[in-house]
Design a protein around this motif. Structure first.
Motif, PDB file in Angstrom:
ATOM      1  N   GLU A  19      53.423  71.794  65.868  1.00 40.28           N
ATOM      2  CA  GLU A  19      53.342  72.890  64.894  1.00 40.28           C
ATOM      3  C   GLU A  19      53.432  74.247  65.579  1.00 40.28           C
ATOM      4  OE1 GLU A  19      49.740  72.211  62.707  1.00 40.28           O
ATOM      5  OE2 GLU A  19      50.519  70.400  61.753  1.00 40.28           O
ATOM      6  N   LEU A  20      52.768  74.380  66.710  1.00 35.16           N
ATOM      7  CA  LEU A  20      52.802  75.650  67.436  1.00 35.16           C
ATOM      8  C   LEU A  20      54.185  75.915  68.028  1.00 35.16           C
ATOM      9  CD1 LEU A  20      49.323  75.592  69.203  1.00 35.16           C
ATOM     10  CD2 LEU A  20      50.050  77.143  67.380  1.00 35.16           C
ATOM     11  N   GLU A  21      54.865  74.852  68.462  1.00 35.97           N
ATOM     12  CA  GLU A  21      56.192  75.023  69.050  1.00 35.97           C
ATOM     13  C   GLU A  21      57.272  75.259  67.999  1.00 35.97           C
ATOM     14  OE1 GLU A  21      56.730  71.459  71.350  1.00 35.97           O
ATOM     15  OE2 GLU A  21      55.717  72.301  73.091  1.00 35.97           O
ATOM     16  N   ASP A  22      57.173  74.571  66.858  1.00 43.00           N
ATOM     17  CA  ASP A  22      58.260  74.557  65.882  1.00 43.00           C
ATOM     18  C   ASP A  22      58.072  75.494  64.698  1.00 43.00           C
ATOM     19  OD1 ASP A  22      59.399  72.620  67.485  1.00 43.00           O
ATOM     20  OD2 ASP A  22      58.573  70.967  66.318  1.00 43.00           O
ATOM     21  N   SER A  23      56.874  75.944  64.458  1.00 38.20           N
ATOM     22  CA  SER A  23      56.607  76.734  63.258  1.00 38.20           C
ATOM     23  C   SER A  23      56.636  78.221  63.546  1.00 38.20           C
ATOM     24  CB  SER A  23      55.231  76.393  62.692  1.00 38.20           C
ATOM     25  OG  SER A  23      55.173  75.067  62.282  1.00 38.20           O
ATOM     26  N   GLU A  24      56.773  78.929  62.483  1.00 38.72           N
ATOM     27  CA  GLU A  24      56.619  80.380  62.563  1.00 38.72           C
ATOM     28  C   GLU A  24      55.303  80.724  61.875  1.00 38.72           C
ATOM     29  OE1 GLU A  24      59.959  82.772  61.537  1.00 38.72           O
ATOM     30  OE2 GLU A  24      61.354  81.367  62.440  1.00 38.72           O
ATOM     31  N   SER A  26      51.604  82.530  61.417  1.00 37.69           N
ATOM     32  CA  SER A  26      51.060  83.866  61.666  1.00 37.69           C
ATOM     33  C   SER A  26      50.200  83.804  62.929  1.00 37.69           C
ATOM     34  CB  SER A  26      50.203  84.315  60.485  1.00 37.69           C
ATOM     35  OG  SER A  26      49.031  83.521  60.403  1.00 37.69           O
ATOM     36  N   LEU A  27      49.906  84.947  63.482  1.00 37.13           N
ATOM     37  CA  LEU A  27      49.073  85.011  64.677  1.00 37.13           C
ATOM     38  C   LEU A  27      47.718  84.367  64.417  1.00 37.13           C
ATOM     39  CD1 LEU A  27      48.599  85.918  67.574  1.00 37.13           C
ATOM     40  CD2 LEU A  27      47.880  88.150  66.674  1.00 37.13           C
ATOM     41  N   ASP A  28      47.123  84.681  63.261  1.00 37.98           N
ATOM     42  CA  ASP A  28      45.814  84.137  62.919  1.00 37.98           C
ATOM     43  C   ASP A  28      45.863  82.610  62.812  1.00 37.98           C
ATOM     44  OD1 ASP A  28      43.022  84.486  62.214  1.00 37.98           O
ATOM     45  OD2 ASP A  28      43.611  83.911  60.168  1.00 37.98           O
ATOM     46  N   ALA A  29      46.893  82.088  62.139  1.00 36.74           N
ATOM     47  CA  ALA A  29      47.031  80.640  61.988  1.00 36.74           C
ATOM     48  C   ALA A  29      47.276  79.976  63.343  1.00 36.74           C
ATOM     49  CB  ALA A  29      48.157  80.309  61.012  1.00 36.74           C
ATOM     50  N   SER A  30      48.078  80.622  64.176  1.00 38.67           N
ATOM     51  CA  SER A  30      48.354  80.088  65.517  1.00 38.67           C
ATOM     52  C   SER A  30      47.082  80.029  66.352  1.00 38.67           C
ATOM     53  CB  SER A  30      49.397  80.946  66.230  1.00 38.67           C
ATOM     54  OG  SER A  30      50.639  80.859  65.604  1.00 38.67           O
ATOM     55  N   LEU A  31      46.274  81.071  66.274  1.00 33.95           N
ATOM     56  CA  LEU A  31      45.018  81.094  67.032  1.00 33.95           C
ATOM     57  C   LEU A  31      44.058  80.011  66.556  1.00 33.95           C
ATOM     58  CD1 LEU A  31      44.434  84.926  67.426  1.00 33.95           C
ATOM     59  CD2 LEU A  31      45.059  83.280  69.208  1.00 33.95           C
ATOM     60  N   LYS A  32      44.006  79.771  65.264  1.00 34.69           N
ATOM     61  CA  LYS A  32      43.142  78.706  64.724  1.00 34.69           C
ATOM     62  C   LYS A  32      43.609  77.339  65.216  1.00 34.69           C
ATOM     63  CE  LYS A  32      41.554  81.136  60.628  1.00 34.69           C
ATOM     64  NZ  LYS A  32      41.610  81.240  59.163  1.00 34.69           N
ATOM     65  N   LYS A  33      44.916  77.117  65.192  1.00 34.05           N
ATOM     66  CA  LYS A  33      45.467  75.841  65.675  1.00 34.05           C
ATOM     67  C   LYS A  33      45.212  75.692  67.174  1.00 34.05           C
ATOM     68  CE  LYS A  33      48.241  74.558  62.034  1.00 34.05           C
ATOM     69  NZ  LYS A  33      47.780  73.424  61.298  1.00 34.05           N
ATOM     70  N   PHE A  34      45.410  76.769  67.917  1.00 25.98           N
ATOM     71  CA  PHE A  34      45.174  76.740  69.354  1.00 25.98           C
ATOM     72  C   PHE A  34      43.716  76.404  69.648  1.00 25.98           C
ATOM     73  CE2 PHE A  34      44.126  78.726  73.427  1.00 25.98           C
ATOM     74  CZ  PHE A  34      45.094  78.155  74.239  1.00 25.98           C
ATOM     75  N   ASN A  35      42.790  77.021  68.930  1.00 26.21           N
ATOM     76  CA  ASN A  35      41.365  76.760  69.117  1.00 26.21           C
ATOM     77  C   ASN A  35      41.037  75.297  68.819  1.00 26.21           C
ATOM     78  OD1 ASN A  35      38.643  77.584  69.680  1.00 26.21           O
ATOM     79  ND2 ASN A  35      38.260  77.525  67.465  1.00 26.21           N
ATOM     80  N   GLU A  36      41.595  74.774  67.734  1.00 31.90           N
ATOM     81  CA  GLU A  36      41.383  73.360  67.405  1.00 31.90           C
ATOM     82  C   GLU A  36      41.940  72.479  68.517  1.00 31.90           C
ATOM     83  OE1 GLU A  36      42.523  70.007  64.012  1.00 31.90           O
ATOM     84  OE2 GLU A  36      43.247  72.056  63.754  1.00 31.90           O
ATOM     85  N   GLY A  37      43.106  72.847  69.036  1.00 33.91           N
ATOM     86  CA  GLY A  37      43.719  72.082  70.117  1.00 33.91           C
ATOM     87  C   GLY A  37      42.870  72.066  71.378  1.00 33.91           C
ATOM     88  N   ILE A  38      42.278  73.202  71.698  1.00 32.37           N
ATOM     89  CA  ILE A  38      41.395  73.274  72.880  1.00 32.37           C
ATOM     90  C   ILE A  38      40.201  72.338  72.707  1.00 32.37           C
ATOM     91  CG2 ILE A  38      39.791  74.784  74.153  1.00 32.37           C
ATOM     92  CD1 ILE A  38      42.701  75.241  74.861  1.00 32.37           C
ATOM     93  N   LYS A  39      39.609  72.331  71.534  1.00 31.21           N
ATOM     94  CA  LYS A  39      38.462  71.444  71.269  1.00 31.21           C
ATOM     95  C   LYS A  39      38.870  69.979  71.369  1.00 31.21           C
ATOM     96  CE  LYS A  39      35.997  74.736  68.379  1.00 31.21           C
ATOM     97  NZ  LYS A  39      35.531  75.082  67.037  1.00 31.21           N
ATOM     98  N   LEU A  40      40.052  69.645  70.839  1.00 29.88           N
ATOM     99  CA  LEU A  40      40.536  68.272  70.921  1.00 29.88           C
ATOM    100  C   LEU A  40      40.852  67.873  72.359  1.00 29.88           C
ATOM    101  CD1 LEU A  40      42.831  68.249  67.775  1.00 29.88           C
ATOM    102  CD2 LEU A  40      40.770  66.867  68.105  1.00 29.88           C
ATOM    103  N   ALA A  41      41.435  68.786  73.123  1.00 29.45           N
ATOM    104  CA  ALA A  41      41.730  68.504  74.528  1.00 29.45           C
ATOM    105  C   ALA A  41      40.438  68.263  75.308  1.00 29.45           C
ATOM    106  CB  ALA A  41      42.525  69.650  75.140  1.00 29.45           C
ATOM    107  N   ASP A  42      39.408  69.055  75.031  1.00 30.39           N
ATOM    108  CA  ASP A  42      38.107  68.858  75.682  1.00 30.39           C
ATOM    109  C   ASP A  42      37.527  67.495  75.323  1.00 30.39           C
ATOM    110  OD1 ASP A  42      38.198  71.316  76.931  1.00 30.39           O
ATOM    111  OD2 ASP A  42      36.906  72.318  75.453  1.00 30.39           O
TER     112      ASP A  42
END
Length: 82
Positions: A19-24, A26-42
């Motif tokens: 989603e982060l690579e293929d989608s456009e 918003s910055l806010d939505a991207s940051l939320k997805k990134f934060n979720e991804g960090i938690k999942l990676a941990d």
């Protein structure tokens, strides 16, 4: 809600990456997805660490099988990864 497993967390992490690579987003939505991804990676990292701690290699020593903890160090003349 289903119990979180390594496999479901990894699948979600892959989905977030796509989603982060293929989608456009918003910055806010991207940051939320990134934060979720960090938690999942941990979470995935923690699960792998726990699994690694449980792995034991069976080696023959003086005619007996001996369980030794897996630590990724050398065994004989080769390392485990070789």
């Amino acid at each position: 809600m289903a119990k979180k497993t390594f496999e479901t967390a990894l699948a979600r992490l892959e989905q977030i990456t796509d989603e982060l690579e293929d989608s456009e987003l918003s910055l806010d939505a991207s940051l939320k997805k990134f934060n979720e991804g960090i938690k999942l990676a941990d979470y995935c990292s923690e699960q792998l660490t726990k699994a690694r701690a449980k792995i034991e290699l069976l080696l023959e020593k003086d005619g007996k099988l001996e369980a030794i903890p897996f630590d990724g160090t050398e065994r004989g003349n080769k390392t485990i990864s070789e």
